[in-house]
Each structure stands twice: as structure tokens, then as C-alpha cells.
Design an enzyme around this catalytic site. Structure first.
Site, PDB file in Angstrom:
ATOM      1  N   GLU A  56       1.268   3.671  -7.710  1.00  0.00           N
ATOM      2  CA  GLU A  56       0.929   3.849  -9.122  1.00  0.00           C
ATOM      3  C   GLU A  56       2.177   3.540  -9.956  1.00  0.00           C
ATOM      4  OE1 GLU A  56       0.608   6.113  -6.366  1.00  0.00           O
ATOM      5  OE2 GLU A  56       1.056   7.751  -7.751  1.00  0.00           O
ATOM      6  N   SER A 105       0.848  -1.193   0.000  1.00  0.00           N
ATOM      7  CA  SER A 105       0.000   0.000   0.000  1.00  0.00           C
ATOM      8  C   SER A 105       0.884   1.243   0.000  1.00  0.00           C
ATOM      9  CB  SER A 105      -0.897   0.005   1.238  1.00  0.00           C
ATOM     10  OG  SER A 105      -0.120   0.332   2.373  1.00  0.00           O
ATOM     11  N   LYS A 106       0.234   2.390  -0.022  1.00  0.00           N
ATOM     12  CA  LYS A 106       0.925   3.683  -0.060  1.00  0.00           C
ATOM     13  C   LYS A 106       2.013   3.782   1.014  1.00  0.00           C
ATOM     14  CE  LYS A 106      -1.087   6.508  -3.123  1.00  0.00           C
ATOM     15  NZ  LYS A 106      -0.302   6.034  -4.253  1.00  0.00           N
ATOM     16  N   ARG A 107       1.767   3.134   2.145  1.00  0.00           N
ATOM     17  CA  ARG A 107       2.733   3.211   3.236  1.00  0.00           C
ATOM     18  C   ARG A 107       4.111   2.701   2.811  1.00  0.00           C
ATOM     19  NH1 ARG A 107       2.224  -0.332   7.194  1.00  0.00           N
ATOM     20  NH2 ARG A 107       0.583  -1.432   6.070  1.00  0.00           N
TER      21      ARG A 107
END
Ligand code: GLU
Length: 492
Positions: free
Chosen positions: A259, A252-254
Site C-alpha cells: 500500500e 507482493s506483500k512478501r
């Protein structure tokens, strides 16, 4: 058998780097087997469409040089490759299955389904449709409760027995049919759901192998039952291991950017990301890390795709990027970096940049950068006109901290000697400055430190003599003269 594989993203967001791994594995499988790689846009979830998502996805494939043989832009024998343009196919199949009794129309209202879900949750039962409309009586009743409502079409899952997925990676995985829901195949707006559209297209497009993320495994028994009901031979399935962060949580973004193209924008090379993603779940021999595109194509197959989750280790990717930067022929790196520099150097640097000058500078930083994005900051002093801006105290460093006069004398002598150097190359400069340090009773590093700050404005820079050679006589002497002025002011 001709290998035909597909990458079938839903344009519901910017392509996730995990999906790019799926695309890469499909591409590699196709290229290894001399097959076809097909791109198909699965845009049937109209509520979740994100404008620009298709273009972004194609751009990411192009950046990684994953060319497709059939799909958007290139067309092919099964065009269109966009599901929203193929509704007739899905509607016809849904009708056929209803006629044959393998599917049924369901008139239950969203309110009823919501109430059902709540009751099931209260009884701690798994959510699922209660099959009311599967009988003619139930359907009649539901239709009366929903006058004028348009039905959905549900697939009638066999009430007994099991369905086994023969997965090329995981072996046989068996599901109890009784635990599968009578899922919606066709929505009331006439759009298919993923299950129907993907199954129909995989068959019609003659897909031989479905390689997709493990999160789709639970859907596969539904697809197999659909194939059976339609009398079709299913493709082979291979579910790719999940991608986790270093902390073993879902990526995830973490963990960094998710992207796909963020990696391009952060200064990663496509060949480094290709290599890195290629090892997320596949290995050549459990130890080789740097593998060229050609070698991947030569060796890639499903037998070396693992079952365990793959770990997305950003530091490893960055390390790999450094390796690829060092491996690049300098003129190619110069061409790549020139674009970054054109964009990122400060505005006072005149454009266009002198390409020959960039080519001479690049070998000095090739060993030192891990990201293309680091180059502009590190090399701005090569390009800024006149004297770079810096804090005069940097000239003193530790050695001359309280002795600016001594630094001034050292630099003055250095300038005087360097004026006599005609052939301004690294060897000649070193031949002057190294003995001078000794003559002045200074450590070489202390003298070089003053010179380095004077010509670059930085305490950390590429190798000094090579840097001075590339900067050239005029620029170096001009900058050292300016430094003399600043040292004199400090010494006063
Ligand atoms: N459209 C699905 C997705 O977004 C495709 C899944 C599959 O490959 O069957 O990933």
C-alpha cells in the site's frame, strides 16, 4: 497537441505502490510537456468497491505532491470525474452501438455462461462467449429461456483480421481479432464495464496519451476496436513495464508493503519515494540514482522508459531515503522529525517538545538514520526526564566487566574534572576527557564508554561530546552522579 494524461484508479483497495508509479509517470509526462494531469475514479465495479479507497488514493497523491489539474475535489471542464456519476454517457454509447449493429444485447443467463465455461475447460479451450446472441435467432431463444431477465450489451468483435497497438514503448503489437471475446460493455444493472467506461472517458476528456501498466496491454485491442466502431481517433498508448520483486516475482506483500502510504508510515520521505518510483522503468542515463523532482520534470519522457520489468529493491529505497535525510537542511529535518518525536517518544516525556532543543539535537543523528521512524528510539534519552533506565552492567562494558571498582574510580575522577568545566561545549569536554583517559592508563574508548552509558543509557549513541553539549551540564552531571551510585553498588 496539448498533452492530457489521466490516472484512473479503481477504488477496489488501498492504492498499490505500483499504481502510484503509474500516477507518477503520468504526472511527470504532463509536467514535462506543460500538459494537464487528470485524476478519474473508475468505480463501476460496484461489487468490489472499498470504502475510503478514494480518500486514501488522493492522500497518497498529495503526499507525493502529485497535484492534479482536473479531477475529484478540483473539478474541471469534464466533471464529474467519477464514473458512477456518468452513466448516461456510457448507456447512450451502448445504445448507439447496438443500433448501428456494432454491439448486441445478450440474454444468456449466468448459469448458461457458467456451463459454457465448464465445457470449454473440459475441452481445454480458452474461455469465451460463444456469441449465441449475436444472431437474432440465438437472441430470441436466449430471451425465451430468460423471461424478464435484463440483457447485457456485448461488443461484436470483427470475426477476422488483426488489430495493432502502436505502443510508444513496445512498438507495434498485433492481436488476432478472432482470439478476442465479444466482451460485455454494459452490465445488466446499467453500469458499464471498464472497457467501455475508460474508452468513452478517454475520448470525451480529450486524453492524448494513455500511460498505464503493461498488464492492460491485452485490453488495448478491444479499446481500439471500440474507438473504430465509434468513429473516434484513439489516443497514443504507452504500456509501462511491470514491477517485480528482487526475486523476479510479481510485487507482493512478501517483498514488503504494497500500500502506497505504508511507506510514509514507515518513515520514508516523499522525495525519496518519488525518486525511487521514478526510476522504476525510466532512467536518465542508466547510472544516475539521485535525481531531484525538478530534474525529473526537465528530462522525463517516454523515450527512456524501458521494456524490461523494473525491480523493486527495498534496500535501495532505504539507502535512498538515508541520502535524502542527509541532504535535508537540518531545520527542515528537525521540523519533520519533531512530528515523529511528538508521537513516538515515551509518554513520560513532557509535550510539546522544545523546538530549539530538537533543532540542536537533529544534526547529531542526521548522518545516522535511514528512516524517520528510527529517530525516537535513538534519541529518547535526550528527552526523558531525570536518569534514563538501563541495565547497570552496561556501564562496565568489556573493559570493566570484572572490575566495577575501577570503573567507579574512573567515572568519579571524570565527574570531578567535569565539574570544573564552565563552557560546556564539545571541544571543552573532549579537552578534559581525552587526556584523563591517558592519565588513568585507560584506552579513550573505555573511559568514553562508561561516560556514554552514564549520560545516555545506551552503548550506541550519537557522538559523545556533541551529545553532552546538547544535553547540557546539569543533566549530564545528574546522570553521571546516578551512575556513580549504581557502580558503587556493583563494586560492593
Ligand atoms: N481503472 C484501471 C485501473 O484500476 C485503469 C486502467 C487504465 O489506466 O486504463 O488500473
Amino acid at each position: 497537441m496539448t498533452v492530457r494524461v489521466r490516472f484512473a484508479p479503481s477504488p477496489t483497495g488501498l492504492l498499490h505502490v505500483g499504481n502510484l508509479r503509474t500516477a507518477l509517470f503520468n504526472w511527470l509526462f504532463a509536467r514535462h510537456h506543460g500538459g494537464r494531469f487528470i485524476v478519474r475514479v473508475e468505480d463501476t465495479d460496484r461489487a468490489r468497491l472499498v470504502p475510503g479507497a478514494v480518500e486514501y488514493m488522493l492522500e497518497a497523491l498529495r503526499w507525493l505532491e502529485l497535484d492534479w489539474d482536473e479531477g475529484p475535489e478540483v473539478g474541471g471542464p469534464h466533471a464529474p470525474y467519477v464514473q458512477s456519476e456518468r452513466l448516461d454517457l456510457y448507456q447512450g454509447l451502448a445504445r448507439r452501438l447496438v443500433d448501428e449493429g456494432a454491439a448486441y444485447e445478450c440474454y444468456c443467463t449466468p448459469e448458461r455462461l457458467e456451463a459454457l465455461r465448464r465445457e470449454q475447460a473440459a475441452r481445454k479451450e480458452p474461455p469465451g462467449y460463444d456469441r449465441r446472441c449475436r444472431t437474432p435467432e440465438g437472441r430470441e431463444q436466449a430471451r425465451r429461456e430468460n423471461p424478464g431477465g435484463r440483457p447485457v450489451v456485448r461488443f461484436a468483435i470483427p470475426l477476422e483480421g488483426t488489430t495493432t497497438v502502436h505502443d510508444l514503448i513496445r512498438g507495434d503489437v498485433t492481436f488476432e481479432n478472432a482470439r478476442l471475446d465479444d466482451f460485455v460493455m454494459l452490465k445488466s444493472d446499467g453500469f458499464p464495464t471498464y472497457h467501455l467506461a475508460a474508452t468513452a472517458d478517454d475520448h470525451v476528456m480529450e486524453i492524448s496519451h494513455v500511460l498505464r501498466g503493461e498488464d492492460w496491454l491485452a485490453s488495448t485491442p478491444r479499446h481500439l476496436l471500440l474507438y473504430r466502431a465509434l468513429g473516434w481517433e484513439p489516443p497514443r498508448f504507452a504500456h509501462l513495464p511491470m514491477i517485480l520483486g528482487k526475486d523476479r516475482a510479481k510485487l507482493s506483500k512478501r517483498h514488503g508493503a504494497t500500500e502506497a502510504l505504508a511507506y510514509r508510515d514507515q518513515g520514508y520521505l516523499p522525495e525519496a519515494l518519488f525518486n525511487f518510483l521514478g526510476l522504476l522503468g525510466w532512467s536518465l542515463d542508466d547510472k544516475t540514482e539521485i535525481i531531484s523532482r525538478e530534474e525529473f520534470v526537465r528530462h522525463f519522457d517516454v523515450d527512456r522508459i524501458g521494456r524490461n520489468p523494473a525491480i523493486f529493491d527495498m534496500e535501495k529505497l532505504t539507502w535512498m531515503n538515508g541520502v535524502y535525510i542527509r541532504q535535508m537542511p537540518p531545520h527542515r529535518l528537525a521540523a519533520v522529525l519533531a512530528e515523529w518525536l511528538e508521537r513516538d517518544l515515551p509518554p513520560e516525556v513532557p509535550r510539546p517538545l522544545d523546538r530549539a532543543y530538537v533543532e540542536r539535537m537533529v544534526p547529531l543523528i542526521q548522518e545516522r538514520i535511514k528512516l524517520l521512524s528510527e529517530a525516537a528510539e535513538l534519541t529518547a534519552f535526550f528527552f526523558t526526564p531525570g536518569v534514563p533506565a538501563y541495565d547497570a552492567a552496561l556501564l562496565l562494558g568489556k573493559r570493566f566487566q570484572d572490575r566495577p571498582a575501577e570503573a567507579l574510580r574512573a567515572l568519579e575522577t571524570a565527574v570531578a574534572r567535569l565539574r570544573g568545566v564552565d563552557a560546556w561545549d564539545a571541544a571543552a569536554l573532549e579537552a578534559v576527557l581525552r587526556p584523563l583517559a591517558e592519565e588513568l592508563g585507560l584506552k579513550a574508548g573505555d573511559l568514553f564508554g562508561v561516560v556514554r552509558v552514564a549520560v545516555t543509557g545506551r552503548t550506541v549513541a550519537p557522538p559523545l561530546f556533541e551529545t553532552m553539549e546538547v544535553l547540557g551540564r546539569e543533566r549530564c552531571l545528574e546522570r553521571m552522579e546516578a551512575a556513580l551510585g549504581r557502580l558503587a553498588a556493583l563494586a560492593r
